[in-house]
Design a protein around this motif. Structure first.
Motif, PDB file in Angstrom:
ATOM      1  N   ASP A 177       5.141  -3.860   7.251  1.00 50.12           N
ATOM      2  CA  ASP A 177       5.069  -4.047   5.796  1.00 50.12           C
ATOM      3  C   ASP A 177       5.915  -5.237   5.362  1.00 50.12           C
ATOM      4  O   ASP A 177       5.654  -5.857   4.325  1.00 50.12           O
ATOM      5  CB  ASP A 177       5.551  -2.786   5.065  1.00 50.12           C
ATOM      6  CG  ASP A 177       4.510  -1.687   5.051  1.00 50.12           C
ATOM      7  OD1 ASP A 177       3.321  -1.981   5.304  1.00 50.12           O
ATOM      8  OD2 ASP A 177       4.880  -0.526   4.800  1.00 50.12           O
TER       9      ASP A 177
ATOM     10  N   GLU B  58     -13.472  -4.093   0.052  1.00 50.07           N
ATOM     11  CA  GLU B  58     -12.211  -3.475   0.457  1.00 50.07           C
ATOM     12  C   GLU B  58     -11.412  -3.028  -0.757  1.00 50.07           C
ATOM     13  O   GLU B  58     -10.768  -1.973  -0.735  1.00 50.07           O
ATOM     14  CB  GLU B  58     -11.399  -4.461   1.291  1.00 50.07           C
ATOM     15  CG  GLU B  58     -10.094  -3.896   1.819  1.00 50.07           C
ATOM     16  CD  GLU B  58      -9.328  -4.886   2.666  1.00 50.07           C
ATOM     17  OE1 GLU B  58      -8.341  -4.491   3.293  1.00 50.07           O
ATOM     18  OE2 GLU B  58      -9.723  -6.077   2.700  1.00 50.07           O
ATOM     19  N   ASN B  59     -11.434  -3.829  -1.811  1.00 50.95           N
ATOM     20  CA  ASN B  59     -10.728  -3.478  -3.040  1.00 50.95           C
ATOM     21  C   ASN B  59     -11.742  -3.231  -4.150  1.00 50.95           C
ATOM     22  O   ASN B  59     -12.189  -4.178  -4.814  1.00 50.95           O
ATOM     23  CB  ASN B  59      -9.765  -4.596  -3.449  1.00 50.95           C
ATOM     24  CG  ASN B  59      -9.061  -4.277  -4.766  1.00 50.95           C
ATOM     25  OD1 ASN B  59      -8.966  -3.119  -5.170  1.00 50.95           O
ATOM     26  ND2 ASN B  59      -8.573  -5.314  -5.440  1.00 50.95           N
TER      27      ASN B  59
ATOM     28  N   ARG C 177      -2.716  -4.756  -8.357  1.00 46.24           N
ATOM     29  CA  ARG C 177      -1.408  -4.293  -8.813  1.00 46.24           C
ATOM     30  C   ARG C 177      -1.137  -4.831 -10.217  1.00 46.24           C
ATOM     31  O   ARG C 177      -1.502  -5.954 -10.543  1.00 46.24           O
ATOM     32  CB  ARG C 177      -0.303  -4.779  -7.874  1.00 46.24           C
ATOM     33  CG  ARG C 177      -0.324  -4.138  -6.499  1.00 46.24           C
ATOM     34  CD  ARG C 177       0.115  -2.680  -6.577  1.00 46.24           C
ATOM     35  NE  ARG C 177       0.115  -2.045  -5.272  1.00 46.24           N
ATOM     36  CZ  ARG C 177      -0.900  -1.319  -4.795  1.00 46.24           C
ATOM     37  NH1 ARG C 177      -1.992  -1.158  -5.530  1.00 46.24           N
ATOM     38  NH2 ARG C 177      -0.807  -0.750  -3.612  1.00 46.24           N
TER      39      ARG C 177
ATOM     40  N   ARG D 127       0.851  -1.185   0.000  1.00 42.98           N
ATOM     41  CA  ARG D 127       0.000   0.000   0.000  1.00 42.98           C
ATOM     42  C   ARG D 127       0.888   1.237   0.000  1.00 42.98           C
ATOM     43  O   ARG D 127       1.795   1.361   0.816  1.00 42.98           O
ATOM     44  CB  ARG D 127      -0.923  -0.006   1.208  1.00 42.98           C
ATOM     45  CG  ARG D 127      -1.862  -1.202   1.186  1.00 42.98           C
ATOM     46  CD  ARG D 127      -3.007  -1.096   2.147  1.00 42.98           C
ATOM     47  NE  ARG D 127      -3.905  -2.244   1.979  1.00 42.98           N
ATOM     48  CZ  ARG D 127      -5.136  -2.292   2.449  1.00 42.98           C
ATOM     49  NH1 ARG D 127      -5.638  -1.277   3.103  1.00 42.98           N
ATOM     50  NH2 ARG D 127      -5.887  -3.357   2.249  1.00 42.98           N
ATOM     51  N   GLY D 128       0.622   2.122  -0.924  1.00 42.70           N
ATOM     52  CA  GLY D 128       1.481   3.276  -1.091  1.00 42.70           C
ATOM     53  C   GLY D 128       2.656   3.024  -2.014  1.00 42.70           C
ATOM     54  O   GLY D 128       3.401   3.941  -2.351  1.00 42.70           O
TER      55      GLY D 128
ATOM     56  N   VAL E 269      -1.754  -8.534  -0.420  1.00 42.60           N
ATOM     57  CA  VAL E 269      -1.989  -7.097  -0.290  1.00 42.60           C
ATOM     58  C   VAL E 269      -3.329  -6.811  -0.954  1.00 42.60           C
ATOM     59  O   VAL E 269      -3.491  -7.039  -2.146  1.00 42.60           O
ATOM     60  CB  VAL E 269      -0.862  -6.289  -0.968  1.00 42.60           C
ATOM     61  CG1 VAL E 269      -1.143  -4.797  -0.846  1.00 42.60           C
ATOM     62  CG2 VAL E 269       0.482  -6.637  -0.352  1.00 42.60           C
ATOM     63  N   HIS E 270      -4.288  -6.329  -0.208  1.00 43.50           N
ATOM     64  CA  HIS E 270      -5.657  -6.232  -0.702  1.00 43.50           C
ATOM     65  C   HIS E 270      -5.883  -5.020  -1.603  1.00 43.50           C
ATOM     66  O   HIS E 270      -6.859  -4.277  -1.460  1.00 43.50           O
ATOM     67  CB  HIS E 270      -6.649  -6.221   0.473  1.00 43.50           C
ATOM     68  CG  HIS E 270      -6.742  -7.539   1.165  1.00 43.50           C
ATOM     69  ND1 HIS E 270      -7.570  -7.766   2.256  1.00 43.50           N
ATOM     70  CD2 HIS E 270      -6.121  -8.722   0.922  1.00 43.50           C
ATOM     71  CE1 HIS E 270      -7.444  -9.021   2.654  1.00 43.50           C
ATOM     72  NE2 HIS E 270      -6.563  -9.626   1.862  1.00 43.50           N
ATOM     73  N   GLU E 271      -4.982  -4.828  -2.544  1.00 42.43           N
ATOM     74  CA  GLU E 271      -5.125  -3.818  -3.580  1.00 42.43           C
ATOM     75  C   GLU E 271      -4.649  -4.414  -4.895  1.00 42.43           C
ATOM     76  O   GLU E 271      -3.708  -5.214  -4.908  1.00 42.43           O
ATOM     77  CB  GLU E 271      -4.304  -2.563  -3.260  1.00 42.43           C
ATOM     78  CG  GLU E 271      -4.806  -1.795  -2.044  1.00 42.43           C
ATOM     79  CD  GLU E 271      -3.992  -0.540  -1.788  1.00 42.43           C
ATOM     80  OE1 GLU E 271      -2.981  -0.323  -2.497  1.00 42.43           O
ATOM     81  OE2 GLU E 271      -4.345   0.210  -0.869  1.00 42.43           O
TER      82      GLU E 271
END
Length: 276
Positions: free
Chosen positions: A202, A264-265, A231, A193-194, A227-229
């Motif tokens: 992390d 969440e995503n 990519r 994240r980020g 990682v729940h985003e």
């Protein structure tokens, strides 16, 4: 000839169900965290998916899939059950080949060294039973016959070393077609994240595998979860891809109104297909 991969991860079906409408694909690639209880819940669900689609299922367990169980006995049982389920279970650097594509997979727990001078702090924070990683409390590690202890960062760091060595050894074997690596934990800090390391914990989500991604045996594609985003980026000769669903925040309905669901995503694509 291109091969279509249906890429998913972090479905967390034990938290909130999901009805999938499989897209046209050649191989389903699932990078972990389907549900807790690997043998009781995850493998039966994957077997049903395999039966519904008639397509190969390549699956790497995530940390959540090991929850509520003993690591070593679950692994042994899963190895027995997966072939009957029609699932390619890749845990420690195993290899499967489908439609001319080589898949190399491992959970690949992290080495906790993403920021080397913070490694000791990261492992200490991860081991905290209150604020650290849930894995410490949710998974049991066998120390000896009939003796189990917490699944501490020192355990996962050793698993990472062993699994990374096996992944790299598999990649070093010449192969004429495309190679796809599937792990649950991320291979680069850009997946965080980020997009970079920010806090000691992390290091529980990614390791720095730049040497593999940029090396002479780099895979065509690296799929991960955790990682729940979402990519999608490149490092060296490798495309790094993640398509996690993550958790779902549910607000109960009132006065006859339906419940509200907030993923969440929001970028999760249940029908994501990529070609290699």
């Amino acid at each position: 000839m291109t091969v279509r991969l249906w890429v998913l991860s972090d479905l967390h079906l034990d938290v909130y169900p999901l009805d999938l409408d499989p897209p046209e694909h050649d191989v389903a690639v699932i990078a972990g965290d389907v549900s807790e209880r690997l043998c009781r819940h995850v493998l039966p669900w994957l077997a049903d998916l395999r039966a519904r689609t008639g397509k190969p299922v390549v699956y790497v367990p995530g940390n959540h899939d090991w929850w509520k169980g003993k690591y070593q006995p679950q692994l042994a049982e899963a190895r027995e059950l997966a072939p009957a389920a029609g699932v390619d279970l890749l845990v420690e650097g195993e290899v499967a080949v489908h439609a001319g594509v080589r898949f190399v997979g491992a959970t690949l727990w992290t080495d906790w060294g993403l920021c080397p001078d913070q490694r000791a702090r990261a492992m200490s924070d991860g081991a905290d039973r209150t604020t650290g990683m849930h894995d410490v409390r949710k998974i049991q590690n066998r120390r000896g016959p009939g003796s189990y202890s917490a699944f501490l960062p020192v355990v996962t760091a050793q698993l990472h070393r062993d699994q990374r060595r096996r992944v790299e050894a598999a990649l070093a074997v010449p192969y004429a077609g495309p190679t796809v690596v599937v792990t649950h934990h991320a291979p680069h800090e850009r997946s965080l994240r980020g997009g970079e390391w920010q806090t000691p914990l992390d290091a529980a989500y990614a390791s720095d595998l730049s040497a593999v991604l940029e090396g002479p045996h780099a895979p065509t594609l690296w799929v991960h979860g955790h990682v729940h985003e979402s990519r999608d980026y490149r490092v060296g000769g490798t495309r790094v891809l993640s398509n996690p669903r993550g958790y779902v925040e549910v607000t109960p309905g009132t006065r006859g109104q339906p419940e509200q669901r907030k993923p969440e995503n929001p970028d999760f694509d249940a029908a994501l297909v990529v070609e290699v």
